[in-house]
Design a protein around this motif. Structure first.
Motif, PDB file in Angstrom:
ATOM      1  N   ALA A   6       0.747   4.108  -2.746  1.00  0.00           N
ATOM      2  CA  ALA A   6       0.493   5.643  -2.583  1.00  0.00           C
ATOM      3  C   ALA A   6       1.711   6.572  -2.903  1.00  0.00           C
ATOM      4  O   ALA A   6       1.317   7.453  -3.403  1.00  0.00           O
TER       5      ALA A   6
ATOM      6  N   VAL B 212      -8.232   6.035  -3.432  1.00  0.00           N
ATOM      7  CA  VAL B 212      -7.219   6.305  -4.046  1.00  0.00           C
ATOM      8  C   VAL B 212      -7.409   7.079  -5.454  1.00  0.00           C
ATOM      9  O   VAL B 212      -7.110   8.423  -5.888  1.00  0.00           O
TER      10      VAL B 212
ATOM     11  N   VAL C 190      -3.956  10.761  -0.472  1.00  0.00           N
ATOM     12  CA  VAL C 190      -3.488   9.481  -1.310  1.00  0.00           C
ATOM     13  C   VAL C 190      -3.064   8.504  -0.053  1.00  0.00           C
ATOM     14  O   VAL C 190      -3.360   7.370  -0.125  1.00  0.00           O
ATOM     15  N   ASP C 191      -2.281   8.887   0.631  1.00  0.00           N
ATOM     16  CA  ASP C 191      -1.610   7.651   1.369  1.00  0.00           C
ATOM     17  C   ASP C 191      -2.579   7.209   2.642  1.00  0.00           C
ATOM     18  O   ASP C 191      -2.674   6.091   2.965  1.00  0.00           O
TER      19      ASP C 191
ATOM     20  N   ALA D  86      -4.967   5.077   0.836  1.00  0.00           N
ATOM     21  CA  ALA D  86      -4.376   3.453   0.711  1.00  0.00           C
ATOM     22  C   ALA D  86      -4.230   2.807   1.720  1.00  0.00           C
ATOM     23  O   ALA D  86      -3.701   1.672   1.885  1.00  0.00           O
TER      24      ALA D  86
ATOM     25  N   THR E  41       0.757  -1.285  -0.065  1.00  0.00           N
ATOM     26  CA  THR E  41      -0.140  -0.041  -0.132  1.00  0.00           C
ATOM     27  C   THR E  41       1.008   1.461  -0.041  1.00  0.00           C
ATOM     28  O   THR E  41       0.301   2.400  -0.660  1.00  0.00           O
ATOM     29  N   ARG E  42       2.023   1.262   0.786  1.00  0.00           N
ATOM     30  CA  ARG E  42       2.856   2.462   0.721  1.00  0.00           C
ATOM     31  C   ARG E  42       3.686   2.743  -0.693  1.00  0.00           C
ATOM     32  O   ARG E  42       3.577   3.714  -1.081  1.00  0.00           O
TER      33      ARG E  42
END
Length: 571
Positions: free
Chosen positions: A405, A551, A420-421, A424, A401-402
């Motif tokens: 993002a 996202v 966004v981060d 996500a 996920t990181r």
């Protein structure tokens, strides 16, 4: 260069439709941008949108012109000369102006407009011409005066004398700045002593450099200078205005005491009034300025992310959801089911004593079912018995996920990247539940293979042959034990048929069971691959709904905000 110049030229027209469309776009940008836009710029944009609505709703063709300047610049004296009477207070004691004063030309009522401006002191100017020509013969031929008759109509002009923007009284400064936010045309009045004042240039002219189309610059009190000194001051002030962002500005030298330059200033005011375009031009400049202030808060483009097929993310989520465990259980369950259908009938019952892999995970839907039944789901409260994800699996999800993002938000401004981060990274508990439900509602079985049934029938026939051989041997033994006459036993070559049926059936059945087990292993791996694909598809749906869709929504908001700002800037 400002279009407020001598001659018949007027302010460039801005249609009401284009202004409304730009204001709507600015409001839409603020709405879609939300908390990702800087709060101060959003507040400014919101006030501008409100101002556009209020100003355009006022009936009438008035043009509001403000005389703004520092203490001692002679604004009030200039105002009195233009309106033709001593309306504004003039004196040596400073500050002399604490509230705005209005001079109104024309017969059209300006009350609602002045109420909106918050101007209580009002003076109606008779006629539609300038009253500021003193008729000093010494100014003739210098371009500084030409008589009131040379100035066009001022019908519709609302001229304001503002408090000093550098007043030592805070309330005066606040009032001047408040009214400056609302007027249509700025007349910056300065004098030979303060024309380079930093407050004038840095806090006002530079801040409103985008409003050059509605900006007039006046160098007042030039009667104190010689002609060469006037030329020098005008040139210097023009240079300072260019530094502030108003290129090729025309500076009008004036004198309230001699009347010099008042006809030139009057013609500029007449140009501003003509066509009633100044109000929309000012508002359009406000919208453009606000859009420009917000534009750095969005990027020039958005990265593209896949709606599906984020392999690394799906792999990590599948691992966290226990898909490998489920696939292995499906393969073992397939093998056990194959043995129960194709194994040696005499030992087939042993399979019933072994625990079912899928049933232990509470994923067993019953033999031959295509999908999990609702009764099974309710019986376990919608939960499977899959073990929780390991720390390594959780770390893999965090890493995936990181990275997602980073790909989606690395090129965006920091607030958008943070959004966004956050999008996500859904709640761990909610994601676990969603993954578990995805596994539960995925079909883990298919129809029984045909070859199982064929082999099962053959195994039953072989088992019957073995039983027949055993019974045959028992009959022969009983007859011999009872000393009955022997019965001739048929032969298959050198072997008696009871032996062939008994031992041949056992050997053939065991060999067929071994071959079936080998084929079941191949089928189990194929079934595992099919179920793995189904589970990954279900996990992909969860990834889309819980991670990729949020996202994508952030990126879509960013795109809409950028497009709205670009549309607002084109007015």
């Amino acid at each position: 260069m400002s279009p407020l110049r001598m001659g018949s030229a007027t302010i460039k027209g801005v249609s009401a439709e284009s202004l409304t469309a730009a204001s709507t776009s600015l409001k839409a940008a603020v709405d879609t941008g939300g908390s990702e836009l800087p709060a101060k710029s959003v507040a400014k944009a919101t006030s501008i949108v409100t101002k556009v609505g209020e100003r355009t709703s006022l009936v009438g063709g008035h043009t509001v012109v403000a005389l703004a300047g520092a203490t001692g610049s002679g604004k009030s004296s200039l105002f009195n000369q233009l309106v033709g009477t001593d309306v504004a207070t003039v004196g040596a004691r400073r500050p002399t102006t604490s509230t705005p004063t209005a001079g109104v030309w024309g017969d059209e009522p300006a009350g609602p407009l002045l109420d909106w401006l918050g101007v209580a002191t009002r003076h109606h100017v008779t006629g539609d011409k300038l009253h500021g020509d003193k008729g000093h013969e010494s100014d003739k031929g210098k371009g500084g005066r030409g008589g009131a008759s040379t100035v066009g109509s001022l019908d519709g002009l609302v001229l304001l004398d503002l408090p000093d923007f550098d007043s030592r009284e805070t309330s005066n400064r606040v009032e001047a700045e408040r009214v400056l936010e609302l007027v249509d045309v700025f007349v910056w009045v300065t004098d030979p002593q303060k024309y380079a004042d930093a407050r004038l240039h840095d806090d006002y002219v530079s801040a409103l450099a985008t409003h050059d189309a509605v900006t007039i610059v006046v160098l007042n009190q030039v009667d104190r200078l010689s002609d060469s000194e006037i030329e020098q001051c005008v040139a210097d002030l023009t240079r300072l205005m260019a530094r502030d962002g108003i290129q090729k500005a025309t500076v009008i030298p004036t004198s309230a005491s001699t009347g010099r330059g008042l006809d030139v200033l009057g013609q500029r005011l007449s140009n501003a009034v003509s066509g009633s375009n100044a109000a929309r031009a000012r508002l359009a400049a406000d919208v453009r300025q606000s859009a420009a202030a917000l534009r750095p808060a969005v990027a020039d483009s958005e990265p593209a992310i896949k709606a599906k097929g984020e392999g690394e993310l799906v792999d990590a989520l599948a691992r966290a959801a226990g898909v490998p465990i489920v696939v292995r259980a499906v393969e073992r369950d397939y093998s056990m089911q194959a043995v129960s259908h194709t194994g040696w009938p005499m030992t087939r019952w042993v399979q019933k004593l072994r625990p079912k892999p899928l049933r232990r995970l509470r994923l067993d839907a019953g033999r031959g079912d295509i999908s999990v039944t609702q009764a099974d789901v309710r019986s376990v409260l919608g939960r499977s018995s899959l073990p929780p994800p390991t720390p390594a699996a959780r770390a893999a999800v965090d890493l995936a996920t990181r990275r997602l993002a980073d790909r989606a938000g690395s090129t965006l401004p920091t607030p958008w990247g943070d959004a966004v981060d956050e999008a996500a990274t859904p709640s761990g508990h909610a994601m676990s539940d969603a993954l578990d439900q995805a596994v539960i509602h995925t079909s883990l079985r298919s129809r029984t293979p045909v070859w199982w049934r064929v082999v099962g029938i053959v195994q039953i026939l072989l088992a019957l042959a073995v039983l027949s051989g055993m019974l045959w041997f028992v009959v022969l033994w009983v007859l011999g034990w009872l000393q009955f006459p022997s019965i001739e036993t048929p032969m298959w070559g050198p072997l008696p048929w009871p032996f062939v049926l008994l031992f041949g059936g056992v050997v053939a059945g065991l060999l067929l069971a071994l071959v079936s087990r080998f084929l079941a292993g191949i089928g189990a791996r194929r079934r595992g691959a099919v179920i793995n694909g189904r589970l990954r598809d279900s996990i992909s749906v969860v990834a889309d709904e819980r991670i990729l869709a949020p996202v994508a929504a952030i990126l879509e908001r960013h795109r809409e905000t950028r497009q709205h700002l670009d549309a607002a800037a084109k007015v």
